[in-house]
Write an enzyme that holds these catalytic residues in place. Structure first.
Site, PDB file in Angstrom:
ATOM      1  N   GLU A  82       0.827  -1.201   0.000  1.00 53.38           N
ATOM      2  CA  GLU A  82       0.000   0.000   0.000  1.00 53.38           C
ATOM      3  C   GLU A  82       0.872   1.267   0.000  1.00 53.38           C
ATOM      4  O   GLU A  82       0.660   2.192  -0.783  1.00 53.38           O
ATOM      5  CB  GLU A  82      -0.894  -0.045   1.245  1.00 53.38           C
ATOM      6  CG  GLU A  82      -1.983   0.983   1.252  1.00 53.38           C
ATOM      7  CD  GLU A  82      -2.811   0.902   2.539  1.00 53.38           C
ATOM      8  OE1 GLU A  82      -2.450   0.119   3.438  1.00 53.38           O
ATOM      9  OE2 GLU A  82      -3.797   1.637   2.617  1.00 53.38           O
ATOM     10  N   CYS A  84       7.323 -11.076   7.873  1.00 50.31           N
ATOM     11  CA  CYS A  84       8.431 -11.218   8.814  1.00 50.31           C
ATOM     12  C   CYS A  84       7.973 -11.968  10.062  1.00 50.31           C
ATOM     13  O   CYS A  84       8.763 -12.582  10.757  1.00 50.31           O
ATOM     14  CB  CYS A  84       8.972  -9.849   9.185  1.00 50.31           C
ATOM     15  SG  CYS A  84       9.534  -8.929   7.750  1.00 50.31           S
TER      16      CYS A  84
END
Ligand SMILES: [Zn+2]
Length: 336
Positions: free
Chosen positions: A128, A182
């Site tokens: 985004e 992550c």
């Protein structure tokens, strides 16, 4: 006596003229995490003129494994990353004007936060924000360097408007389905450091030697298997909504919905831009649970959720990825 920058000035393709250009340049780093901190230190040591650090987050213990500018005291104090990085960089090179911005880059503030910037480095963790950077950069003819990493793998690509493919030529749509993050896949410090160093090298080359001779290769690195690949520059899409039709849809929305954060079981609320007096909020909430607050942020744990509230009204609610629940906790404890 050798000057501070003598070793890079002696590198002929950079030289005295390149050093002057680096000294005059203004760079923004969006996202001051594993990529951004390494980029920031590299450019500060290289003698950049102005370095603007844009980051909405605060330092946590799990950052210390790979985020080079931060230490245990920063995590203990839960300092904003932009502030902690700026403090450290002032000791590394006091000649650089470092501008910490504790903010989330949005369509509403992009023009202000990226004003007068010559080059943008991507240190974010989400598509985004990258679409937003790409729209801003293509519209303003500003080069930017995309980079990403997860697990042991990473990639980087420089985007020079008018010369190379833009981010939307390469990724017209965000990836579908569940992507490794992550949090789910982990990430190794050496891969983020490698990608960030490659991004910083592209930045120095564009600033010192100019953008017209620049060749944008897509570089991928896997530090575990040891495989490094250089792919040909992606082709420009003659029908690209962004760089061909100049339809900057990602800059147009003035507000964004709350988003779940990459790498954490958390939701960020940033749709309410209003100043909050953290002192009085701390007094209010201290009846419910122990509150920690400084001038940059307030943190309180309520039941299963940890709320961190910032002076601009933004909040990060940890312990959930449910946006509705996060909104209701915000309304309940901070106010709608
Ligand atoms: Zn394009």
């Amino acid at each position: 006596m050798d000057s501070r920058y003598s070793r890079q000035v002696r590198f002929a393709p950079l030289g005295e003229e390149g050093q002057r250009r680096i000294r005059a340049a203004r760079v923004a780093i969006v996202g001051c995490g594993a990529l951004g901190t390494v980029q920031a230190e590299a450019l500060a040591r290289a003698g950049l003129g102005t370095l603007r650090l844009i980051d909405r987050d605060f330092v946590e213990w799990s950052n210390l494994q790979r985020q080079f500018l931060f230490d245990e005291a920063d995590a203990a104090e839960a300092l904003p990353k932009a502030v902690a990085a700026a403090r450290r960089l002032a000791k590394v090179n006091s000649e650089v004007a470092v501008e910490p911005m504790v903010a989330d880059l949005t369509p509403a503030n992009a023009a202000e936060l990226l004003e007068d910037i010559d080059l943008i480095l991507d240190g974010t963790d989400n598509f985004e924000t990258r679409y937003l950077i790409n729209d801003f950069a293509v519209r303003g003819n500003i080069p930017w360097i995309y980079g990403a990493a997860v697990g042991s793998y990473g990639l980087k690509l420089a985007i020079v408007p008018g010369r190379t493919a833009c981010f939307r030529c390469v990724y017209p749509d965000p990836p579908r389905g569940v992507q490794p993050t992550c949090e789910t896949a982990g990430v190794l410090g050496p891969v983020t450091a490698t990608i960030a160093a490659l991004q910083a090298a592209d930045a120095l080359r564009i600033l010192a030697a100019g953008r017209d001779s620049f060749t944008a290769r897509l570089t991928t690195v896997d530090v575990w298997s040891g495989e490094i690949r250089q792919l040909d520059p992606p082709a420009r899409d003659p029908d690209c909504g962004c760089c061909a039709h100049r339809d900057f849809v990602h800059l147009d929305g003035a507000r964004r919905a709350p988003i779940s954060l990459c790498g954490r079981n958390a939701v960020q609320i940033h749709e309410r831009a209003r100043p909050i007096d953290l002192g009085s909020l701390a007094r209010q909430l201290s009846a419910l649970a122990p509150v920690r607050a400084n001038e940059f942020a307030l943190r309180v744990t309520l039941d299963l959720y940890e709320l961190t509230v910032f002076p601009d009204g933004r909040a990060i609610i940890k312990g959930t990825t449910d946006v509705g629940l996060a909104r209701s906790l915000y309304a309940r404890y901070v106010g709608a």
